[in-house]
Design a protein around this motif. Structure first.
Motif, mmCIF file in Angstrom:
data_model
loop_
_atom_site.group_PDB
_atom_site.id
_atom_site.type_symbol
_atom_site.label_atom_id
_atom_site.label_comp_id
_atom_site.label_asym_id
_atom_site.label_seq_id
_atom_site.Cartn_x
_atom_site.Cartn_y
_atom_site.Cartn_z
ATOM 1 N N UNK B 49 22.820 62.911 16.246
ATOM 2 C CA UNK B 49 23.335 61.641 16.912
ATOM 3 C C UNK B 49 22.802 60.783 17.164
ATOM 4 N N UNK B 53 21.705 57.221 14.777
ATOM 5 C CA UNK B 53 21.728 56.198 15.184
ATOM 6 C C UNK B 53 21.033 55.746 15.342
ATOM 7 N N UNK B 57 20.036 52.328 13.135
ATOM 8 C CA UNK B 57 20.604 51.051 14.265
ATOM 9 C C UNK B 57 19.606 50.235 13.833
ATOM 10 N N UNK B 63 23.422 47.867 16.666
ATOM 11 C CA UNK B 63 23.435 49.252 17.389
ATOM 12 C C UNK B 63 25.772 49.569 17.866
ATOM 13 N N UNK B 67 26.891 53.159 15.590
ATOM 14 C CA UNK B 67 27.460 53.915 16.244
ATOM 15 C C UNK B 67 28.205 54.749 15.340
ATOM 16 N N UNK B 68 29.709 53.531 14.788
ATOM 17 C CA UNK B 68 30.293 53.759 13.749
ATOM 18 C C UNK B 68 29.844 54.406 12.572
ATOM 19 N N UNK B 70 27.619 56.205 12.356
ATOM 20 C CA UNK B 70 27.237 57.934 12.509
ATOM 21 C C UNK B 70 28.399 58.928 13.002
ATOM 22 N N UNK B 71 29.566 58.268 13.366
ATOM 23 C CA UNK B 71 30.683 58.514 13.768
ATOM 24 C C UNK B 71 31.013 59.020 12.200
ATOM 25 N N UNK B 72 31.126 58.177 11.183
ATOM 26 C CA UNK B 72 31.298 58.123 9.820
ATOM 27 C C UNK B 72 30.710 59.343 9.330
ATOM 28 N N UNK B 74 29.520 61.863 10.516
ATOM 29 C CA UNK B 74 29.750 63.171 10.967
ATOM 30 C C UNK B 74 30.922 63.430 10.025
ATOM 31 N N UNK B 75 32.282 62.805 9.841
ATOM 32 C CA UNK B 75 33.170 63.028 9.452
ATOM 33 C C UNK B 75 33.181 62.863 7.667
#
Lengths: 178, 212
Positions: B49, B53, B57, B63, B67-68, B70-72, B74-75
């Motif tokens: 993560x 990021x 970034x 930033x 983060x959004x 990075x979430x995508x 992992x999804x």
């Protein structure tokens, strides 16, 4: 070395990936040329500052938000989810274990029954001569390298075959004594 | 399953399974996850993560959006991990996903001036934040200098052309090899080297006046 070559090789010089001779030549040029020395200092200082940039970290709620998004995944859009979820539920494990046990008991009971078995017919065995060992002196690699005018490869290939030749020489000597 | 995967992360950090997972390399963690160890996914999240990021970034300069994304990442990893070719490096695969998402974001931004304006506005707002996260033991002028330098470096990176910036960040911030960068960015080794050289020179030119 001229300034143009110095600039061309400077990336590898920074990465320490130049061969020793080139590295020494770069250092010599840097010591002699004030302009290239200034260029080198500028690059190294810039990268030093960049490398010391503090790393940013994810906010505190990152994992919770990720969890919420993963929960929103529908089963048909998440094959991993479906497959793993299906195989991981305790109910499914229990079902599979019971089914395996029933199958094992059924198979065991079946094997105990007196069954008229047909005589086993094995396929006929066909004897064949072992393939002869290839002659190392006429292998395609040596022939190809000889035509290409590469004198090193035949020597290396022969060195590779050494144990075989020693064995053959030993065999011939024994025959000679007789 | 998603529920389990991340709820297990609430276990104490010193639990034996987490310790064992931490000792494994990426390939083994991926295998563990595909073979049914739910906590392995959290291990991958923990490992990547911060790295992702920072990469995203520094590439897109935002930033929160970073983060959004990075979430995508992992999804997508979660959904498609079963299709991942395990003969390849996992880190290269996950960075490729991140790189593609970052590129898409930049592309969308260039097509939508409103998004670009909002990002700039957000960065202005960031400038007004108090220095509450800085080390309070430092003198105010040191704090100012440090923060000023950080902003300078970030803006210098942001000024690089998109293709150069991506290669530059992967090499200089993430420490990737040239070969890995070529694979992540789907370019050949020569292009990576030339982009990196140009990016380094441009960056040095931009930041030099501030360092003299």
């Amino acid at each position: 070395m001229d300034c143009r070559t110095f600039r061309e090789h400077h990336g590898a010089f920074l990465d320490d990936t130049l061969p020793g001779v080139d590295d020494a030549a770069m250092e010599r040029h840097r010591a002699e040329c004030a302009e290239c020395a200034a260029f080198d200092v500028r690059m190294r200082r810039g990268l030093l500052v960049l490398h010391n940039l503090p790393r940013v970290h994810c906010s505190a709620g990152f994992n919770e938000r990720l969890l919420a998004r993963l929960q929103d995944l529908s089963p048909d859009r998440a094959p991993v989810h479906t497959v793993l979820g299906g195989s991981r539920t305790p109910g499914m494990f229990s079902f599979l274990a019971v089914a395996a046990a029933v199958l094992a008991v059924t198979a065991g009971a079946y094997s105990l029954l007196p069954v008229e078995r047909a005589p086993v017919m094995l396929p006929p065995v066909i004897a064949s001569q072992p393939a002869p060992l290839p002659d190392p002196f006429s292998s395609p690699a040596i022939v190809a390298s000889a035509f290409a005018g590469a004198p090193v490869w035949p020597a290396m290939l022969l060195a590779d075959e050494m144990p075989m030749h020693v064995a053959e020489v030993g065999f011939q000597l024994t025959g000679y004594v007789r | 399953m998603a529920d389990i995967a991340l709820k297990k992360s609430a276990n104490p950090a010193g639990s034996p399974v987490r310790e064992q997972l931490r000792a494994l390399d990426d390939a083994a963690v991926v295998t563990a996850f595909l073979e049914g160890e739910e906590r392995a996914f959290q291990e991958l999240v923990d490992r990547y993560q911060t790295r992702l990021l920072n990469f995203i970034y520094r590439t897109i300069g935002d930033r929160e959006k970073g983060e959004d994304l990075v979430q995508e990442v992992f999804i997508r990893v979660y959904r498609h991990l079963h299709r991942f070719d395990r003969s390849k490096k996992f880190s290269t695969w996950i960075y490729t996903i991140a790189s593609n998402l970052a590129k898409n974001e930049l592309r969308n931004r260039s097509r939508n001036p409103l998004v670009l304006f909002q990002t700039i506005r957000k960065n202005w707002a960031d400038d007004d934040r108090p220095l509450q996260f800085e080390d309070s033991s430092m003198r105010p002028d040191d704090l100012f200098r440090k923060r000023h330098l950080r902003e300078l470096v970030e803006s210098s990176v942001a000024q690089l052309p998109e293709h150069h910036r991506e290669v530059f960040v992967l090499r200089e911030i993430e420490g990737k090899s040239y070969e890995e960068i070529a694979e992540i960015t789907d370019t050949n080794l020569g292009t990576v080297k030339s982009r990196l050289n140009r990016a380094r020179s441009s960056f040095a030119e931009i930041i030099a006046p501030a360092l003299d």
